[in-house]
Structures are given as C-alpha cells and as structure tokens.
Design an enzyme around this catalytic site. Sequence first.
Site, PDB file in Angstrom:
ATOM      1  N   SER A  32      41.843  40.496  41.644  1.00 22.75           N
ATOM      2  CA  SER A  32      40.494  40.188  41.182  1.00 22.75           C
ATOM      3  C   SER A  32      40.433  39.047  40.171  1.00 22.75           C
ATOM      4  O   SER A  32      40.820  37.932  40.479  1.00 22.75           O
ATOM      5  CB  SER A  32      39.871  41.454  40.615  1.00 22.75           C
ATOM      6  OG  SER A  32      38.525  41.240  40.335  1.00 22.75           O
ATOM      7  N   ASP A  91      34.179  35.873  40.799  1.00 21.47           N
ATOM      8  CA  ASP A  91      35.565  36.024  40.340  1.00 21.47           C
ATOM      9  C   ASP A  91      36.576  35.783  41.463  1.00 21.47           C
ATOM     10  O   ASP A  91      36.214  35.368  42.563  1.00 21.47           O
ATOM     11  CB  ASP A  91      35.771  37.408  39.719  1.00 21.47           C
ATOM     12  CG  ASP A  91      35.725  38.516  40.753  1.00 21.47           C
ATOM     13  OD1 ASP A  91      35.059  38.333  41.795  1.00 21.47           O
ATOM     14  OD2 ASP A  91      36.352  39.575  40.543  1.00 21.47           O
ATOM     15  N   ASP A  95      38.210  37.539  43.638  1.00 23.13           N
ATOM     16  CA  ASP A  95      38.054  38.131  44.971  1.00 23.13           C
ATOM     17  C   ASP A  95      36.584  38.221  45.407  1.00 23.13           C
ATOM     18  O   ASP A  95      36.273  38.852  46.418  1.00 23.13           O
ATOM     19  CB  ASP A  95      38.704  39.518  45.023  1.00 23.13           C
ATOM     20  CG  ASP A  95      38.077  40.503  44.059  1.00 23.13           C
ATOM     21  OD1 ASP A  95      37.577  40.072  42.998  1.00 23.13           O
ATOM     22  OD2 ASP A  95      38.083  41.715  44.353  1.00 23.13           O
ATOM     23  N   ASP A 138      33.841  39.684  44.140  1.00 25.11           N
ATOM     24  CA  ASP A 138      32.968  40.851  44.004  1.00 25.11           C
ATOM     25  C   ASP A 138      32.163  40.848  42.698  1.00 25.11           C
ATOM     26  O   ASP A 138      31.229  41.627  42.541  1.00 25.11           O
ATOM     27  CB  ASP A 138      33.725  42.173  44.201  1.00 25.11           C
ATOM     28  CG  ASP A 138      34.887  42.344  43.251  1.00 25.11           C
ATOM     29  OD1 ASP A 138      35.140  41.429  42.436  1.00 25.11           O
ATOM     30  OD2 ASP A 138      35.560  43.391  43.335  1.00 25.11           O
ATOM     31  N   LYS A 164      31.315  46.017  45.200  1.00 27.26           N
ATOM     32  CA  LYS A 164      30.370  45.158  44.513  1.00 27.26           C
ATOM     33  C   LYS A 164      30.438  43.786  45.177  1.00 27.26           C
ATOM     34  O   LYS A 164      31.410  43.463  45.844  1.00 27.26           O
ATOM     35  CB  LYS A 164      30.652  45.107  43.015  1.00 27.26           C
ATOM     36  CG  LYS A 164      32.061  44.721  42.600  1.00 27.26           C
ATOM     37  CD  LYS A 164      32.191  44.920  41.093  1.00 27.26           C
ATOM     38  CE  LYS A 164      33.523  44.431  40.549  1.00 27.26           C
ATOM     39  NZ  LYS A 164      34.609  45.414  40.721  1.00 27.26           N
TER      40      LYS A 164
END
Length: 545
Positions: free
Chosen positions: A113, A279, A281, A283, A378
């Site tokens: 992430s 961000d 990744d 989400d 998300k």
Amino acid sequence: MTILTIATKPFDDQRPGTSGLRKKVSVFQQPHYLENFVQAIFDSLAGYQGQTLVVGGDGRFYNREAIQIILRIAAANGFGRVLVGQYGILSTPAASCIIRRSGAFGGIILSASHNPGGPHGDFGIKYNTGNGGPAPEKITEAIYQRSREIHSYHIAESGDIPLETLGTVQIEDMHVEIIDSVADYARLMENLFDFDQIHGLFNSGLFTMRFDAMHAVTGPYAHLILEERLGAPPNTVMNGTPLADFGGGHPDPNLTYASDLVAVMKGGFLSPDFGAASDGDGDRNMILGRNCFVTPSDSLAILTDHATRVPGYAKGLAGVARSMPTSAAVDHVAERLGIPCYETPTGWKFFGNLLDAGSVTLCGEESFGTGSDHVREKDGLWAVLFWLNILAIRRQPVEEILREHWARYGRNFYTRHDYEGVDSTRAQELMHDLRVKLPGLRGKDFGSHRVMEADDYSYTDPVDHSVSTGQGLRILFENGSRIVYRLSGTGTEGATLRIYIEAYERDAARHQDDTQTYLGSLIQLADEIAAITERTGRDAPTVIT
Ligand code: VG1
Ligand code: CO
C-alpha cells in the site's frame, strides 16, 4: 513439465496484520518465504480445484517475481484459471472488481500500500475471498497457524510467463489469462457516475484539477478515466507512470507525503479548483480544494450527504459504516437521513460482512479510505470521481461545499498524530500501562473535559457474531470529545503509535479555527495521560494528519 514438492521449514513471523502480510523486500526474498505463505493460504482454503484466482499488484519492486512464483504454486495446487493484470498491475479496488465480475474463488493482491517500495522498501501479500474483500480474521488466523507448521509446498516447474502480452497461456492444466488492468474497473465507474456531466464540467473551461498518482498504481487508471474518457486535459494526472520504487517517494496521499500536489494547490487563484491523490495500491484518496483540505472523515460525510444525487446511489443508502477512530461527521448525516451508522474496528476487512448483508452502502476510514458496495475494498479513484460528480452538480468551490456542510451539521475537529519507528517493546509497554490505567480514569476531570468512559475497544460483528478484541484504547469525554490510541498493524519497522483526537463544534463562528489549535488542550491531555513524550523520547509526532 512436472510438479515438485519442496521441503521447507516454517517461518514464525507470517501473521497478517491490518491488511495482509507486510515485510521488508529482503524478508520476502529469503528462500521459501513467499512460497511458504502462498502454500499456507491455499492449505487454509478448500474447494478451489479448477476454480479461478485473480492475481495482481501495485507494481512495486518484486511484484513480477512474486507473481511468477504464485502462478507456479497455483498451478501445482490445482487452480483452473488465473487472471493476471497486464504487467502484473492491478490496483486493489480493480482486483476486487475483477474477483467479483469473474466469479473467481478469490484473489491474491501484492502490495504494501502506502509503504515505500524498491529493493530496500516494503512488500506485501494479501488474500481476498470470492466477495472481492480482504479475508476475514478467521481466515487470516488460519493462514498464520498453517504457516507455523508448514513443511512442504507444491510448485510447477515452468518458465516465466510473459506478463506483457494480453491473452492466454498454460501452466500444466491451468490457464493463465493476462487481462487489461483497467477496462473492467473503468466500466464499473461509468455505471456509477454521470460521466457526461463530469465531461461537461471539464469542458466548461471554468474548472481545472490535478490528480497525483504518486508514481504508483493509479497512473494508468487515472490517465484513461480522467483524461481519455472524461476529457480532462493531458496534464491533469501528475506522477502518472508506475515505478517500482515510486520514484523514491512515500506513496501515501496525505499533506506530508503528497507534497508535489500540496504545493500546486497552495498557489492561490492560480491553483487548480480540485486536487486529489491516491496511494501505492490505489485504495486511498486525498481530497483538496484550492487552499483547502477535506479530512477523510468529512469527505465520507459529504459523499453520504450527496449520494442520492449520483446515479449509482440514486436509490438511497441502506446504511453507512466507519471505523472506530474515524470522526463522527458521517454519524450526523446518517441521523438526518434516518439510516443506520455502524462502527467497526480499523481495517477494511471489518466492512465486508455489513456490505455483503446489504446493511451498508458507503463506508470509510479516517486513514484516507472511502468506498461503497461496488467492490469490497476502499477505492481511491472512486472517491475522486464521486467528488467530481458532486462538483459537476454543484459548480461550487470545494471550500464552500465544506463550509456549508459544517454550518449544517456542525464540525468534527479531527487530527491523527503518528509516532513512527518507536521501539516495539516500549510501545507495547506504553499501551499495556495505559490499558491498566483506563478504569481509574472514569469520572475524572481534566480541565473542562470529564471522562465518561475509558475502555479497550472490542467489536462483535453484527452479521456472524465473531468477536475482535484489543482494537484500540478509547477515552470518551462527556462533552463528546475523545482520544483513541492504537498501534499500527501495517508497519514493518518498530512500532507506530497512532493517537486520534476529536471534538465536536456546533458554533459556525468557530468552524474556521485551526485544527491543531482548536484541539490543543486534548492533544496535550493525550500526551499527559499516556506519558508519550516521556516514554517515547519524542517531543513531536512524525506525521500529523
Ligand atoms: C492503516 C490504517 C487503516 C487501513 C490500513 C490499510 O492500518 O490505519 O485504516 O485500513 O492501514 O490501508 P494501521 O493498522 O497501520 O493503522 V492500506 O491503503 O495500507 O491497504
Ligand atoms: Co492502500
């Protein structure tokens, strides 16, 4: 080709945290480390023979090597088909979308992430179930238990699969389909939002935006959706090429790390009207107006307030959910709408059951995460498109929308102070001592704040009644303010102590106050009660959001 069974020894540190297993790249590069964990995932599942698995990641260093290993282990364990994003790229929400659309058994997402990447950075792996969402604790615990006793894994002997070319190849009996990373996701977005109206906004000549992809996974998604489909000019997306080390940056969309975007948005009347970032990744999202920052908690409240004006949510919301440390801004909107508002522990996996049961439509976290029942993760770009849809309807500056929101519902002043890289033992001791102290705080007065309740947050899932304990230490005051302490479950170096501070203000005359000043007495109290300065040796947080 043959299937090999390789003898191995368990590693004792493979317990997934808030969102999968995250470690330094060098840890994942140890012989058998990734292989053990992937086999432990498969050993904890049943019934996947001949079924479909989705695999992709945020493009960080080691992404492609890991995918080759996962493909060979999946083939050896009997999966029928694996869908892989081209170049190994899938944003976390896109992976969730593809798992759901393809009727896959589950998926493996490779990402750490917002943590930095590159050979000296972090890597991560997460298993998602057939609903497209992160595996619940029951499964992640089973994977961990299995990882402690694993003595062999199965792997097909095969060369690397080219991830560049769309199409199908075969490993043993398993089909590997290299799929377009963006197409399915873009189609889903088109069905949720009024693309014509947003196109009109960009065409009006009265509106400009900047999207900072932070050299991470959302670059290709944003280029296609914002610039090609919605007609935003070509320079709208900045840092839009995914790089294995995110250009040396920290792909965390907040005021500290998304500094390129923040600088662009602080240029007075020359700044774009709207700014957003995502961000590593894809989400998370950060929402900015000209000279204005919308906290993720406020953003969730504003999206909820406007939902029925957006095509995908025109039928209304079943309910909303927020993580416990997230501010109560959305609670006020839910109350007006007459819909339930659920409180869950930190981490998206806790929203899954509520979404699957149809109890909630939108949900969010203070950590720059917002989403809905369209997927089970998300979704950064989704939130940006939602905002664009609202801006296309209202044709007002972001700042004005925010002010009007506070005027109507009151403002939940909110901040999070993170102390990163704290010595783990010290952090554990700090939390332990605070936990012991909590019962004695009830009824105590600290200046104008009287403690109403102080506890260690525990959650009973309303759908499957599973219980999750130790989810954060809360001090709730009679005036509605609160302080929450948690240790991060996503870091890879030492401990990160998070302190969440919130106070509610009805009086519009105070709504323009500076957040850190407004919350000053509570911030000081948070330090005093847990003796942060004394015990961490730090006189200021690493990051304030
Ligand atoms: C953090 C956030 C949490 C979020 C999680 C995963 O967890 O606080 O709200 O769900 O990251 O987000 P923690 O345990 O470090 O506080 V992501 O975008 O890193 O997958
Ligand atoms: Co993320």
